[in-house]
Design an enzyme around this catalytic site. Structure first.
Site, mmCIF file in Angstrom:
data_model
loop_
_atom_site.group_PDB
_atom_site.id
_atom_site.type_symbol
_atom_site.label_atom_id
_atom_site.label_comp_id
_atom_site.label_asym_id
_atom_site.label_seq_id
_atom_site.Cartn_x
_atom_site.Cartn_y
_atom_site.Cartn_z
ATOM 1 N N HIS A 243 0.847 -1.198 0.000
ATOM 2 C CA HIS A 243 0.000 0.000 0.000
ATOM 3 C C HIS A 243 0.879 1.243 0.000
ATOM 4 O O HIS A 243 1.872 1.311 0.728
ATOM 5 C CB HIS A 243 -0.892 0.016 1.251
ATOM 6 C CG HIS A 243 -1.751 1.234 1.346
ATOM 7 N ND1 HIS A 243 -2.945 1.349 0.675
ATOM 8 C CD2 HIS A 243 -1.572 2.407 2.003
ATOM 9 C CE1 HIS A 243 -3.475 2.538 0.926
ATOM 10 N NE2 HIS A 243 -2.662 3.200 1.728
ATOM 11 N N ASP B 127 -15.213 2.538 7.650
ATOM 12 C CA ASP B 127 -14.181 3.509 7.262
ATOM 13 C C ASP B 127 -14.671 4.396 6.125
ATOM 14 O O ASP B 127 -14.400 5.591 6.099
ATOM 15 C CB ASP B 127 -12.889 2.793 6.843
ATOM 16 C CG ASP B 127 -11.896 3.793 6.271
ATOM 17 O OD1 ASP B 127 -11.456 4.670 7.038
ATOM 18 O OD2 ASP B 127 -11.614 3.742 5.066
ATOM 19 N N ARG C 207 -15.016 12.709 7.922
ATOM 20 C CA ARG C 207 -13.800 13.422 8.347
ATOM 21 C C ARG C 207 -13.376 14.434 7.289
ATOM 22 O O ARG C 207 -12.897 15.514 7.604
ATOM 23 C CB ARG C 207 -12.668 12.408 8.594
ATOM 24 C CG ARG C 207 -12.853 11.605 9.876
ATOM 25 C CD ARG C 207 -11.931 10.391 9.890
ATOM 26 N NE ARG C 207 -10.552 10.743 9.669
ATOM 27 C CZ ARG C 207 -9.674 9.991 8.991
ATOM 28 N NH1 ARG C 207 -10.027 8.819 8.503
ATOM 29 N NH2 ARG C 207 -8.443 10.380 8.835
ATOM 30 N N SER D 204 -7.700 4.043 9.593
ATOM 31 C CA SER D 204 -8.433 4.042 8.327
ATOM 32 C C SER D 204 -7.707 3.182 7.283
ATOM 33 O O SER D 204 -8.298 2.291 6.661
ATOM 34 C CB SER D 204 -8.564 5.499 7.842
ATOM 35 O OG SER D 204 -8.954 5.558 6.511
ATOM 36 N N LYS E 10 -8.680 -1.227 6.063
ATOM 37 C CA LYS E 10 -8.916 -1.735 4.698
ATOM 38 C C LYS E 10 -7.905 -2.818 4.344
ATOM 39 O O LYS E 10 -8.240 -3.814 3.703
ATOM 40 C CB LYS E 10 -8.836 -0.579 3.691
ATOM 41 C CG LYS E 10 -10.046 0.348 3.794
ATOM 42 C CD LYS E 10 -9.914 1.574 2.926
ATOM 43 C CE LYS E 10 -8.936 2.564 3.492
ATOM 44 N NZ LYS E 10 -9.224 3.952 3.379
HETATM 45 N N1 URA Z 1 -6.047 7.456 3.287
HETATM 46 C C1 URA Z 1 -6.982 6.707 3.903
HETATM 47 O O1 URA Z 1 -7.378 5.651 3.414
HETATM 48 N N2 URA Z 1 -7.471 7.161 5.072
HETATM 49 C C2 URA Z 1 -7.054 8.308 5.660
HETATM 50 O O2 URA Z 1 -7.531 8.647 6.730
HETATM 51 C C3 URA Z 1 -6.083 9.064 5.006
HETATM 52 C C4 URA Z 1 -5.596 8.610 3.805
#
Ligand code: URA
Length: 434
Positions: A82, A161, A168, A183, A187
């Site tokens: 990632h 999320d 957010r 967050s 995932k």
């Molecule tokens: N990328 C994400 O997936 N979540 C965040 O909070 C910030 C960047």
């Protein structure tokens, strides 16, 4: 339990219990707790912070809020990667076939994304016919047969999320370390890989502008991953200028292909080797960084990484001839070199601005509904520290509308500072947390 009490506890600096975190995540996902209460809680977390235990529990609650991919039918250790994102970041396109050619299985979910260029999926769609709409069965079969499959993120992956991030985003509560770490990791955990390699960017084109913030985020995510039983490592890499030379969807695919042919830009190849080494070690295909790098260089030199990309494109419905003949990829009508206005060294390139140039040309999305032009973008002719003579090309702008090309060229010239003395650019790789 009442949401009001949870908000007040955090507002007053208290530590939430696991059951309180589960209560608000589960209630919010089901639509039983309204946005205004969750917004208030997010703001309280923003100011009061979260302990390591709270952050871990928040991550797990979000990861478990929807679908979790079961990769148990896939042989071997599954490794995911990632990136926190940046300008010209096409790493997955080259890295995935490189590590798969070395025997590491990559079963990946990717996004389209808003921003300067598309996400990995948009870029891959530069191959005519390519699709990421795979059934779970085909996804599994492809990984077992060729070592790679990439599919689009399902709507039900970590839905908590998804809702929280959208909230957010409009309540000024994105940039909190615990909230970002939970967050991203929710995932990744839901996507099911055994090992996760994180590329955390820092610099003017990154989410984390300061290196110490990037390092703190990396440490937090590594800790969360390990506590969840996944091998997790993180690399901190520079995003003070675009990665490689190309920015734009098809242009980045072309650069990834060139890298697999051994003709890629030095910085991009270096990043692929560093991240790839961590993936090979996590996948138990190498015992050390030296051994891993040797293997990765071999699969570039003998053409097997390039062949792996062709197999992968073919397996997902794409025309793999474009891998060997990149001129088949989408190409812009206008290809305009922009001359340097004076002689000197490239002192700095404001990275975000290069991304905006790509957006102006139509290479990215401003809203989820925007159409993306895969053919447009920029090819940098000089990077920070290089010398340029007045009149020599600084950048090549690829576009399909004269006005946009002019605007992007002007903006690029303003983003690129030319100096008399050579600058001292920092290293590409800032740190590795293993
Ligand atoms: N990328 C994400 O997936 N979540 C965040 O909070 C910030 C960047």
């Amino acid at each position: 339990m009442r949401m009001y009490d949870i908000i007040m506890k955090k507002r007053n600096g208290g530590e939430l219990e696991d059951r309180e975190i589960r209560f608000f995540i589960e209630g919010y996902t089901r639509g039983e707790i309204p946005d205004y209460q969750v917004s208030a809680l997010m703001m309280a977390i923003y100011f009061r912070g979260m302990t390591e235990r709270e952050t871990q529990e928040l991550t797990m609650a979000m990861a478990e809020s929807g679908d979790r991919l079961d990769l148990s039918q896939i042989h071997g250790i599954k490794v995911d990667k990632h990136s926190t994102g940046g300008v010209g970041d096409k790493t997955s396109l080259a890295l995935t076939p490189m590590v798969a050619a070395c025997g590491v299985s990559v079963a990946k979910m990717s996004g389209r994304g808003l921003g300067h260029t598309g996400g990995t999926i948009d870029k891959l769609e530069s191959f005519p016919g390519f699709t990421t709409e795979l059934t779970r069965q085909r996804f599994t079969e492809n990984v077992n047969r060729i070592g790679i499959a990439i599919m689009g993120q399902t709507a039900d992956l970590a839905p908590a999320d998804k809702k929280l991030y959208a909230l957010r985003d409009v309540t000024a509560t994105v940039d909190n370390m615990s909230l970002i770490a939970s967050s991203i990791m929710s995932k990744k955990l839901a996507a099911g890989a055994d090992a996760i390699v994180l590329d955390v960017k820092t610099g003017s084109g990154a989410f984390m502008k300061k290196q110490e913030d990037a390092e703190a985020l990396a440490r937090e995510m590594v800790r969360i991953g390990r506590n969840a039983g996944r091998k997790t490592t993180a690399v901190i890499s520079d995003m003070d200028q675009p990665l490689g030379l190309s920015v734009g969807n098809a242009l980045e695919v072309r650069e990834a292909i060139e890298t697999l042919m051994g003709k890629g830009p030095e910085d991009f190849e270096e990043l692929c080797l560093v991240l790839g080494s961590q993936m090979l070690i996590a996948g138990e295909k190498a015992g050390s960084v030296q051994e891993a790098e040797k293997k990765l260089k071999e699969v570039i030199a003998d053409g097997s990484a390039l062949r792996k990309l062709a197999e992968f494109v073919e397996a997902q419905g794409g025309d793999s001839r474009a891998v060997y003949n990149p001129d088949m990829l989408p190409r812009a009508e206008i290809v305009r070199p922009v001359p340097a206005p004076e002689s000197g060294y490239i002192g700095s390139i404001v990275c975000d601005e290069v991304g905006i140039c790509s957006l102006i040309l139509g290479g990215g999305r401003e809203t989820k509904e925007s159409e993306i032009d895969l053919s447009v973008g920029l090819t940098l002719c000089r990077k920070v520290g290089d010398y340029v003579r007045k009149g020599d090309p600084l950048v090549v702008v690829h576009g399909n509308a004269e006005k946009r090309v002019e605007e992007a060229a002007g903006r690029y010239l303003r983003a690129c500072r030319i100096t008399d003395a050579p600058p001292c650019p920092g290293p590409l790789i800032k740190a590795v947390f293993t």
